[in-house]
Design a protein around this motif. Sequence first.
Motif, short mmCIF file in Angstrom:
data_model
loop_
_atom_site.label_atom_id
_atom_site.label_comp_id
_atom_site.label_asym_id
_atom_site.label_seq_id
_atom_site.Cartn_x
_atom_site.Cartn_y
_atom_site.Cartn_z
N MET A 99 2.60 14.69 3.98
CA MET A 99 2.80 13.23 3.73
C MET A 99 1.91 12.47 4.61
O MET A 99 2.16 12.56 6.00
CB MET A 99 4.26 12.86 4.19
N SER A 100 1.17 11.48 4.10
CA SER A 100 0.17 10.71 4.85
C SER A 100 0.64 9.24 4.61
O SER A 100 0.47 8.79 3.51
CB SER A 100 -1.09 11.12 4.58
N LEU A 101 1.10 8.35 5.72
CA LEU A 101 1.37 7.01 5.47
C LEU A 101 -0.09 6.24 6.18
O LEU A 101 -0.60 6.67 6.75
CB LEU A 101 2.33 6.51 6.57
N GLU A 102 -0.25 5.01 5.55
CA GLU A 102 -1.21 4.16 5.68
C GLU A 102 -1.21 2.68 5.40
O GLU A 102 -0.41 2.76 4.51
CB GLU A 102 -2.62 4.57 4.51
N LYS A 103 -1.42 1.97 6.38
CA LYS A 103 -1.02 0.57 6.18
C LYS A 103 -2.45 -0.05 5.89
O LYS A 103 -3.26 -0.07 6.37
CB LYS A 103 -0.58 -0.04 7.36
N VAL A 104 -2.38 -0.65 4.49
CA VAL A 104 -3.63 -1.36 4.01
C VAL A 104 -3.38 -2.84 3.96
O VAL A 104 -2.45 -3.33 3.47
CB VAL A 104 -3.90 -0.75 2.81
N ILE A 105 -4.31 -3.75 4.67
CA ILE A 105 -4.17 -5.14 4.50
C ILE A 105 -5.55 -5.57 3.95
O ILE A 105 -6.55 -5.31 4.09
CB ILE A 105 -4.10 -5.72 6.01
N SER A 106 -5.24 -6.50 2.86
CA SER A 106 -6.41 -7.09 2.00
C SER A 106 -6.20 -8.56 1.64
O SER A 106 -5.13 -8.90 1.54
CB SER A 106 -6.93 -6.23 1.04
N VAL A 107 -7.40 -9.35 1.67
CA VAL A 107 -7.07 -10.59 1.09
C VAL A 107 -7.24 -10.36 -0.43
O VAL A 107 -8.12 -9.66 -0.95
CB VAL A 107 -8.49 -11.64 1.63
#
Length: 80
Positions: free
Chosen positions: A1-9
């Motif tokens: 299980m891989s968690l990632e936080k992605v922030i984008s406009v």
Amino acid sequence: MSLEKVISVDLIEVIESGAVQVRTKTAIMEDGKQISGSFHRHVVAPGDDYSAEDARVKAICKATHTAAVVAAYKAAAAQP
């Protein structure tokens, strides 16, 4: 299980006054699939410093925040 936080406009709008409305999306991804998300909005008004903004926001502000637009925005803001 891989968690990632992605922030984008993900949304940029220019309104009649010349203000640029920016929506930022924060997505929590698990194995490539979004499991959670939220949005944040802020406004870049004509005359504001936009040097720390996303490259696309900078380009739009540079094109729309002309001297005439900044002057008109400040004049409208000064009226009661």
